[in-house]
Design an enzyme around this catalytic site. Structure first.
Site, short mmCIF file in Angstrom:
data_model
loop_
_atom_site.label_atom_id
_atom_site.label_comp_id
_atom_site.label_asym_id
_atom_site.label_seq_id
_atom_site.Cartn_x
_atom_site.Cartn_y
_atom_site.Cartn_z
N ASP A 119 -18.26 22.02 14.96
CA ASP A 119 -18.85 20.68 15.05
C ASP A 119 -20.34 20.61 15.40
O ASP A 119 -21.08 19.87 14.76
CB ASP A 119 -18.06 19.84 16.05
CG ASP A 119 -18.41 18.36 15.98
OD1 ASP A 119 -18.85 17.91 14.91
OD2 ASP A 119 -18.26 17.66 16.98
N CYS A 167 -5.28 10.32 -1.95
CA CYS A 167 -5.40 8.95 -1.44
C CYS A 167 -4.82 7.94 -2.41
O CYS A 167 -4.33 6.88 -1.99
CB CYS A 167 -6.86 8.61 -1.15
SG CYS A 167 -7.55 9.38 0.33
N CYS A 186 -4.58 3.73 -2.24
CA CYS A 186 -4.54 3.25 -0.85
C CYS A 186 -5.93 2.89 -0.35
O CYS A 186 -6.89 3.63 -0.56
CB CYS A 186 -3.92 4.33 0.04
SG CYS A 186 -3.84 3.87 1.79
N CYS A 201 -7.53 2.65 5.25
CA CYS A 201 -8.60 3.00 6.18
C CYS A 201 -9.81 2.09 5.98
O CYS A 201 -10.50 1.74 6.95
CB CYS A 201 -9.00 4.46 6.03
SG CYS A 201 -9.58 4.94 4.39
N CYS A 221 -11.32 -0.98 9.07
CA CYS A 221 -12.59 -0.87 9.80
C CYS A 221 -13.06 -2.24 10.27
O CYS A 221 -13.28 -3.15 9.47
CB CYS A 221 -13.65 -0.23 8.90
SG CYS A 221 -15.26 -0.05 9.74
N CYS A 265 -13.86 5.19 17.98
CA CYS A 265 -12.98 4.22 17.31
C CYS A 265 -12.00 5.01 16.46
O CYS A 265 -12.40 5.91 15.74
CB CYS A 265 -13.81 3.26 16.46
SG CYS A 265 -12.81 2.06 15.52
N CYS A 306 -9.70 3.59 11.52
CA CYS A 306 -9.51 4.12 10.17
C CYS A 306 -8.56 5.32 10.17
O CYS A 306 -7.77 5.50 9.24
CB CYS A 306 -10.85 4.46 9.51
SG CYS A 306 -11.76 5.83 10.26
#
Length: 345
Positions: A131, A185, A188, A191, A195, A238, A241
């Site tokens: 990261d 995905c 869909c 997500c 938001c 948060c 999503c």
């Protein structure tokens, strides 16, 4: 047993949930996509993304000697509904990944143990990343077959959903790559519609300047007043999503108990958090990723949540911080007082 299978077995024994392989030349699409992201200003105040763009765009630029990249996934899936806290406006919502120990430390230790084992058993040289280095982990993760980048831009796994950390081991050893994962995905949009700030200008695109995770963690100074009401009681990160993704039906609860939520961070009282001075903040969040943002930014976030709480009982808390030494905290306190005053009329 092949070296590849031995690495997989060792990675799983170290606590990783997934282990796949790719090579440094597997993400030729990244330079253009990264340039478009930065040129659009979507990175906001994260100047380091532009400054280290050359390295992030090309793993070979980061380490020319690397021949293979081992991509690891580590589950941190919660055992509770992370969105339930949003219905308790006098409590603070903290992102699941930050409700206990700092994953940077835990994942890096596992990566280093795996790297030492690899050197002892097969030789070569290694570098480990999690990261904080300029590595395009999500595209590399897709190239290796860990998962695919969903419409929320996070990596999604058919085995783990999207609740997992990503780490990598670069090595000079040649190891056969795995097949990349394809997008699952479909049509869909869960997500995207989840938001609260419309941070996705289009599927597979994120404007960090509107993302609550960015605003509460990376953004310094006052947050745009138009966005503050949309933040609700989210005070660090948060999960909306991520929580909306239907692939989470395959998620596995984190095996490492150090990822399980601390009782005091699942639904902390905003009043108590706003009262933290620097020493108390550091003590409460020792060993936590939250410590990185410092007391002032954290209390700023708490005050925005107080302003959104619709609880006049929290007015004295905001008033006590109106003359805080940090101007951003003072500004947030003034905004919270204004919001609560309007509610009382």
């Amino acid at each position: 047993m092949s070296l590849k299978q031995a690495i997989i077995d060792q990675a799983l024994s170290e606590g990783f949930s997934l282990c796949r392989f790719t090579h440094p030349d597997s993400i030729p699409q990244v330079p253009d996509k990264l340039s478009q992201f930065i040129d659009a200003g979507f990175h906001g105040q994260m100047a380091w993304m532009a400054e280290r763009q050359t390295w992030r765009a090309n793993p070979r630029a980061l380490w020319p000697e690397a021949q293979s990249i081992i991509m690891l996934g580590e589950s941190y899936s919660p055992d509770h509904d992370p969105t339930a806290i949003l219905d308790e406006p006098q409590k603070g919502a903290i992102s699941v990944y930050a409700q206990n120990k700092d994953y940077h430390d835990l994942v890096k230790k596992r990566l280093k143990r795996l790297a030492r084992w690899l050197i002892a058993h097969a030789g070569g040289e290694v570098k480990v990343f999690v990261d904080t280095a300029p590595v395009s982990e999500k595209p590399l993760g897709q190239a290796a077959g860990l998962g695919w980048q969903g419409k929320h831009t996070n990596l999604v796994s058919r085995d783990l959903g999207n609740w997992f950390f990503i780490g990598s081991v670069f090595t000079t050893l040649p190891i056969a790559p795995d097949a990349p994962e394809v997008d699952h995905c479909g049509s869909c949009q869960s997500c995207i519609t989840a938001c609260p700030t419309d941070a996705f200008p289009a599927p597979y695109q994120l404007d960090a300047r509107r993302c609550i995770s960015y605003l509460t963690i990376e953004h310094s100074g006052p947050v745009d007043e138009a966005l503050r009401p949309l933040m609700g009681n989210r005070i660090y990160g948060c999960d909306d999503c991520l929580a909306a993704c239907p692939w989470n039906k395959f998620a596995r609860q984190a095996r490492d108990v150090r990822y399980h939520a601390r009782e005091d961070l699942m639904a902390p009282n905003l009043a108590a958090l706003a009262a933290l001075d620097d020493a108390a903040f550091r003590a409460m969040f020792s060993g936590s990723p939250i410590k990185r943002i410092g007391r002032d930014r954290f209390v700023r976030n708490v005050l925005y949540a107080i302003g959104n709480s619709q609880s006049h009982k929290l007015m004295p808390i905001a008033e006590s911080l109106l003359h805080d030494a940090d101007p951003t905290v003072s500004d947030a306190a003034g905004w919270a007082i204004k919001q609560l005053s309007q509610m009382a009329r």
